[in-house]
Scaffold this motif. Structure first.
Motif, PDB file in Angstrom:
ATOM      1  N   GLN A  79     107.009  88.481  39.187  1.00  0.00           N
ATOM      2  CA  GLN A  79     106.024  87.739  40.166  1.00  0.00           C
ATOM      3  C   GLN A  79     107.602  87.674  41.180  1.00  0.00           C
ATOM      4  N   HIS A  80     106.584  87.405  42.761  1.00  0.00           N
ATOM      5  CA  HIS A  80     106.870  87.260  43.493  1.00  0.00           C
ATOM      6  C   HIS A  80     106.812  85.658  44.369  1.00  0.00           C
ATOM      7  N   TYR A  81     107.426  84.298  44.084  1.00  0.00           N
ATOM      8  CA  TYR A  81     106.915  83.415  44.945  1.00  0.00           C
ATOM      9  C   TYR A  81     107.901  82.840  45.850  1.00  0.00           C
ATOM     10  N   THR A  82     107.491  82.286  47.129  1.00  0.00           N
ATOM     11  CA  THR A  82     107.824  81.834  48.274  1.00  0.00           C
ATOM     12  C   THR A  82     107.476  80.360  48.008  1.00  0.00           C
ATOM     13  N   PHE A  83     108.600  79.244  48.577  1.00  0.00           N
ATOM     14  CA  PHE A  83     108.974  78.204  48.741  1.00  0.00           C
ATOM     15  C   PHE A  83     109.844  77.337  48.766  1.00  0.00           C
ATOM     16  N   TRP A  84     109.171  76.232  49.912  1.00  0.00           N
ATOM     17  CA  TRP A  84     110.234  75.447  50.946  1.00  0.00           C
ATOM     18  C   TRP A  84     110.998  74.588  49.713  1.00  0.00           C
ATOM     19  N   THR A  85     112.422  75.114  49.664  1.00  0.00           N
ATOM     20  CA  THR A  85     113.220  74.461  49.349  1.00  0.00           C
ATOM     21  C   THR A  85     114.615  73.552  49.714  1.00  0.00           C
TER      22      THR A  85
ATOM     23  N   GLU B  96     109.778  70.250  40.071  1.00  0.00           N
ATOM     24  CA  GLU B  96     108.181  69.566  40.108  1.00  0.00           C
ATOM     25  C   GLU B  96     107.438  70.155  40.693  1.00  0.00           C
ATOM     26  N   ASP B  97     107.858  69.636  41.726  1.00  0.00           N
ATOM     27  CA  ASP B  97     106.773  70.204  42.670  1.00  0.00           C
ATOM     28  C   ASP B  97     106.102  71.317  43.015  1.00  0.00           C
ATOM     29  N   PHE B  98     107.320  72.570  41.644  1.00  0.00           N
ATOM     30  CA  PHE B  98     106.748  73.955  41.853  1.00  0.00           C
ATOM     31  C   PHE B  98     106.452  74.183  40.451  1.00  0.00           C
TER      32      PHE B  98
ATOM     33  N   PRO C 289     113.630  74.972  35.086  1.00  0.00           N
ATOM     34  CA  PRO C 289     112.488  74.541  36.143  1.00  0.00           C
ATOM     35  C   PRO C 289     112.756  72.688  35.314  1.00  0.00           C
ATOM     36  N   ALA C 290     111.909  72.040  35.417  1.00  0.00           N
ATOM     37  CA  ALA C 290     111.281  70.361  35.620  1.00  0.00           C
ATOM     38  C   ALA C 290     110.270  70.902  34.437  1.00  0.00           C
ATOM     39  N   ASP C 291     109.816  69.972  33.689  1.00  0.00           N
ATOM     40  CA  ASP C 291     108.540  69.916  33.170  1.00  0.00           C
ATOM     41  C   ASP C 291     108.170  69.265  33.732  1.00  0.00           C
ATOM     42  N   PRO C 292     106.860  69.381  34.204  1.00  0.00           N
ATOM     43  CA  PRO C 292     106.421  68.881  34.844  1.00  0.00           C
ATOM     44  C   PRO C 292     105.412  67.510  34.068  1.00  0.00           C
ATOM     45  N   ALA C 293     105.128  68.130  32.551  1.00  0.00           N
ATOM     46  CA  ALA C 293     104.495  66.425  31.903  1.00  0.00           C
ATOM     47  C   ALA C 293     105.497  65.744  30.880  1.00  0.00           C
TER      48      ALA C 293
ATOM     49  N   THR D  85     112.325  71.211  44.136  1.00  0.00           N
ATOM     50  CA  THR D  85     113.344  73.081  44.228  1.00  0.00           C
ATOM     51  C   THR D  85     114.276  72.411  45.061  1.00  0.00           C
ATOM     52  N   LEU D  86     115.066  73.054  44.235  1.00  0.00           N
ATOM     53  CA  LEU D  86     116.840  72.819  45.311  1.00  0.00           C
ATOM     54  C   LEU D  86     117.979  73.839  45.221  1.00  0.00           C
TER      55      LEU D  86
END
Length: 298
Positions: free
Chosen positions: A177-183, A197-199, A239-243, A250-251
């Protein structure tokens, strides 16, 4: 003739003032691990060790240093950092000098998550009307008013700001998979990266992250990240668990970012990146992960 001389002298004086205002300020720094450390003066104390953390939303003073620095606390403030969300002591009237730059009435929050060799943390909030350059080849920070001509040789992209902290779009590649995210561009992170968690809280992303293993209830994942036109392969991160929200974003950390010389144009909201002499330095990747797991099994 006298009048002409006086006018000429005034014009020269004005020109000198304009030149002085536009001169860049070149400040040496040292690296402690991957962290950028400057030296400056806080109030009446010189040789203060200052971490330049572009991922910091506020100025901080080390709890271990505040007495030695004579910091006067006059209020409280809530801080969200690696210690969690806490109310801490706050000092609102401080004078700080770094190189030829000077700030008055600067606030500092007292925190306990800093290293002993760090007295203060300052972030991009001090330079919002400036262009700052981090040159890891020469170990210098340059604060200036105009974009240097060499920026044309760098890769450029826009940035956005969150609490004065710069973010740029980064591509992630994982499990086909390819993701693009403001980091977040986090020079204060002495590590490779963090998927926040933002991602993980969006679009089912958490479920799509396939772990190498679970460690203390956390996923350990392997991915590639592309920044500044450069692909960093086989990064291992958690990764941070959103639960279990902790406000983690994300950084990219300075273990990767210091592979680039950086120009951050806060005036035009753009960042310029160019690979430097640190380009071959290792970062936390899958090979290191395999070596660590092998040692554990021996």
């Amino acid at each position: 003739m006298t009048r002409i001389i006086i006018i000429t002298a005034l014009l020269l004086l004005q020109l000198q003032c304009l030149v002085a205002q536009s001169l860049s300020d070149t400040i040496p720094f040292t690296l402690a691990g991957a962290k950028v450390l400057l030296s400056g003066k806080l109030n009446d104390t010189s040789n203060v060790k200052i971490e330049l953390d572009l991922g910091a939303g506020t100025q901080c003073v080390n709890k271990q240093s505040s007495n030695r620095l004579g910091v006067n606390f006059d209020s409280k403030i809530t801080v969200n950092n690696t210690e969690g969300v806490n109310e801490v002591r706050h000092s609102t009237k401080n004078k700080l000098s770094i190189g030829h730059s000077h700030w008055d009435d600067l606030p500092f929050a007292e925190v306990g998550n800093m290293r002993p060799n760090e007295d203060l943390i300052v972030g991009n909030g001090l330079f919002l009307n400036k262009i700052i350059e981090l040159d890891y080849d020469l170990n210098i920070l340059i604060v200036q008013d105009h974009l240097p001509a060499k920026a044309k040789d760098y890769t450029s992209q826009p940035v956005i700001y969150e609490q004065n902290r710069p973010k740029l779009e980064v591509s992630f590649y994982h499990n086909g998979q390819h993701y693009t995210f403001w980091t977040l561009f986090d020079t204060g992170r002495d590590g490779t990266m963090l998927i926040g968690e933002d991602f993980t809280g969006q679009n089912g992303n958490w479920a799509q992250l396939h772990e190498l293993q679970m460690l203390n209830g956390k996923k350990i994942v392997r991915l590639d990240a592309e920044v500044g036109g450069v692909r960093f392969k086989d990064i291992v991160t958690n990764p941070a668990d959103p639960a279990k929200p902790q406000g983690r974003c994300t950084l990219l950390g300075n273990q990767l970012l210091n592979h680039f010389n950086v120009i951050l144009d806060n005036q035009q909201k753009r960042i310029y990146l160019k690979l430097n002499s640190r380009r071959e330095e290792r970062y936390s990747d899958y090979k290191q992960y395999e070596e660590m797991m092998k040692k554990k099994s021996d």
